[in-house]
Each structure stands twice: as C-alpha cells, then as structure tokens.
Scaffold this motif. Structure first.
Motif, short mmCIF file in Angstrom:
data_model
loop_
_atom_site.label_atom_id
_atom_site.label_comp_id
_atom_site.label_asym_id
_atom_site.label_seq_id
_atom_site.Cartn_x
_atom_site.Cartn_y
_atom_site.Cartn_z
N ALA A 52 -94.15 54.48 -76.10
CA ALA A 52 -93.95 54.39 -74.66
C ALA A 52 -95.15 54.95 -73.89
O ALA A 52 -95.60 54.35 -72.90
N ALA A 53 -95.67 56.08 -74.33
CA ALA A 53 -96.82 56.68 -73.66
C ALA A 53 -98.07 55.80 -73.80
O ALA A 53 -98.87 55.69 -72.87
N ALA A 54 -98.22 55.16 -74.95
CA ALA A 54 -99.35 54.24 -75.14
C ALA A 54 -99.24 53.08 -74.15
O ALA A 54 -100.26 52.65 -73.56
N ILE A 55 -98.04 52.58 -73.94
CA ILE A 55 -97.83 51.51 -72.95
C ILE A 55 -98.18 52.04 -71.55
O ILE A 55 -98.86 51.35 -70.77
N GLY A 56 -97.74 53.25 -71.23
CA GLY A 56 -98.07 53.84 -69.94
C GLY A 56 -99.56 53.99 -69.73
O GLY A 56 -100.09 53.69 -68.65
N VAL A 123 -93.06 56.22 -70.20
CA VAL A 123 -94.07 55.23 -69.78
C VAL A 123 -94.65 55.66 -68.43
O VAL A 123 -95.87 55.73 -68.26
N ALA A 124 -93.77 55.96 -67.48
CA ALA A 124 -94.22 56.33 -66.13
C ALA A 124 -95.00 57.65 -66.14
O ALA A 124 -96.03 57.76 -65.46
N LEU A 125 -94.54 58.62 -66.90
CA LEU A 125 -95.24 59.91 -66.96
C LEU A 125 -96.62 59.76 -67.59
O LEU A 125 -97.59 60.39 -67.13
N ALA A 126 -96.74 58.95 -68.63
CA ALA A 126 -98.05 58.74 -69.26
C ALA A 126 -99.00 58.04 -68.30
O ALA A 126 -100.20 58.36 -68.24
N ALA A 127 -98.48 57.10 -67.53
CA ALA A 127 -99.32 56.41 -66.54
C ALA A 127 -99.71 57.38 -65.42
O ALA A 127 -100.83 57.33 -64.92
N VAL A 135 -97.93 64.33 -72.61
CA VAL A 135 -96.69 63.66 -72.22
C VAL A 135 -95.78 63.47 -73.44
O VAL A 135 -94.58 63.76 -73.38
N VAL A 136 -96.33 63.00 -74.55
CA VAL A 136 -95.51 62.80 -75.76
C VAL A 136 -94.95 64.13 -76.25
O VAL A 136 -93.76 64.22 -76.58
N CYS A 137 -95.79 65.16 -76.26
CA CYS A 137 -95.29 66.48 -76.68
C CYS A 137 -94.21 66.98 -75.73
O CYS A 137 -93.17 67.49 -76.16
N GLY A 138 -94.42 66.81 -74.43
CA GLY A 138 -93.45 67.26 -73.44
C GLY A 138 -92.14 66.49 -73.50
O GLY A 138 -91.05 67.08 -73.48
N THR A 139 -92.23 65.16 -73.58
CA THR A 139 -90.98 64.37 -73.62
C THR A 139 -90.23 64.60 -74.92
O THR A 139 -89.00 64.64 -74.92
#
Length: 191
Positions: A52-56, A123-127, A135-139
């Motif tokens: 998801a973060a990669a998509i963001g 996704v939104a947070l990574a963007a 973001v990945v660590c936090g989520t």
C-alpha cells in the motif's frame, strides 16, 4: 518521526472495531494460540502495508503537488466518514483451519486487509509523508497496538472499549489531516 507517529496513531484508532480486529478476536477464540496468530498478523500487515505504501509513493510521482494536495485532502476527509461506519465480519471472511494457525491467520489477514480502511489510510499516508519506511513501520505498529490486545485479551476488553468514541477520535484525526492538507499544511514535505 512525524510520519511514524501519525501513521501509528491513525491506524491504531482506525483498526479498533475494524473487520480485521474482529477477525483477530475470532481467530483467538478458535485457535487459542496467540503467539502464531500475532506473528502472522505482523507478517501479513508488513506485506500488505508495504504494498500500500509503495502505491502511495508511486501516486506522488504521477500527480503534481496541487492535484496531490486535493486528492489527499479529500481522501483523508473520506476516511473520516468511512471510519464512522462500523465494520462487521462476514461468514465467508472466517478462515478454514486446514492450513494451521500461522498460515490460516496470514492468509486471512492479508486478504481481509485488501481495500480495508487501514490499507487505504496507508496509501494516503505514504503519499502525504513521502517516507515509505516510516509509514509502513508506523501503520504496522498501529495494527499491532490494536490487534495484539484483541488476540490476548479478547472478550475481556471488547465490552469495555467505547467503539463509538474511538471511531469518533479517529474520524476527527482524519478530518483534521484532510483539512490541513487542503489548506497546504505539509506542502514542503518531501521537497
């Protein structure tokens, strides 16, 4: 550090009462083996939220800063509304135990998280923060904060937590992020 803390808080709040947390309750009641359930939730969350973060992050490369600001602002506000809608687990979401505790939980969590509030938030947070790792660590940490107690304490805490209050707080945080983003807050992030 801000990306990690905001990601942790938003996902931990959004996950309370979410279908994947309900799935954690069900798996804990069915298997009564918390350690492999928690380990599988961790692995499934990292895989799902890294995707998801990669998509963001990819989305930020496609959109200009002004369009991205509007997309993210509206997305956060939509997440605020979505957070107020209670989740329930469907019978078809209940996994079959033929693969063992770890693999059943891993598959069930990964699939249940697809298109879920917390995945969309990732996704939104990574963007928004341009910091995939934070973001990945936090989520992931937020998911674990919400789900580990669900696995270990189950029914003991389920009736003591006001889901309406928690969802209201999460919705407020999403709405504030949305409004702040639309007003240009963080426009220099990643620049």
């Amino acid at each position: 550090m801000e990306a990690f803390l905001i990601s942790t808080g938003i996902v931990a709040l959004a996950e309370i009462g979410d279908k994947t947390q309900l799935l954690a309750f069900c798996l804990a009641a069915k298997f009564r083996r918390p350690l492999p359930i928690v380990a599988a939730i961790f692995v499934a969350t990292i895989a799902n939220h890294a995707f998801a973060a990669a998509i963001g992050s990819w989305i930020t490369s496609l959109l200009g800063p002004d369009i991205l600001r509007w997309v993210l602002g509206v997305s956060f506000i939509a997440m605020a509304v979505w957070t107020l809608i209670p989740d329930k687990i469907d019978e078809e979401d209940m996994p079959l135990a033929k693969y063992g505790v770890f693999l059943t939980t891993l598959i069930a969590f990964f699939v249940a998280e697809m298109g879920d509030k917390t995945q969309v938030a990732t996704v939104a947070l990574a963007a928004r923060y341009h910091s995939l790792v934070a973001v990945v660590c936090g989520t992931t940490f937020g998911m674990m904060l919400a789900n580990v107690p669900a696995v270990y304490l189950g029914d003991k805490i389920a009736h003591r937590v006001s889901l309406k209050l928690v969802h209201g707080i999460a919705a407020l945080v999403f709405a504030l992020l949305g409004v702040a983003t639309l007003m240009g807050a963080g426009a220099t992030l990643g620049a």
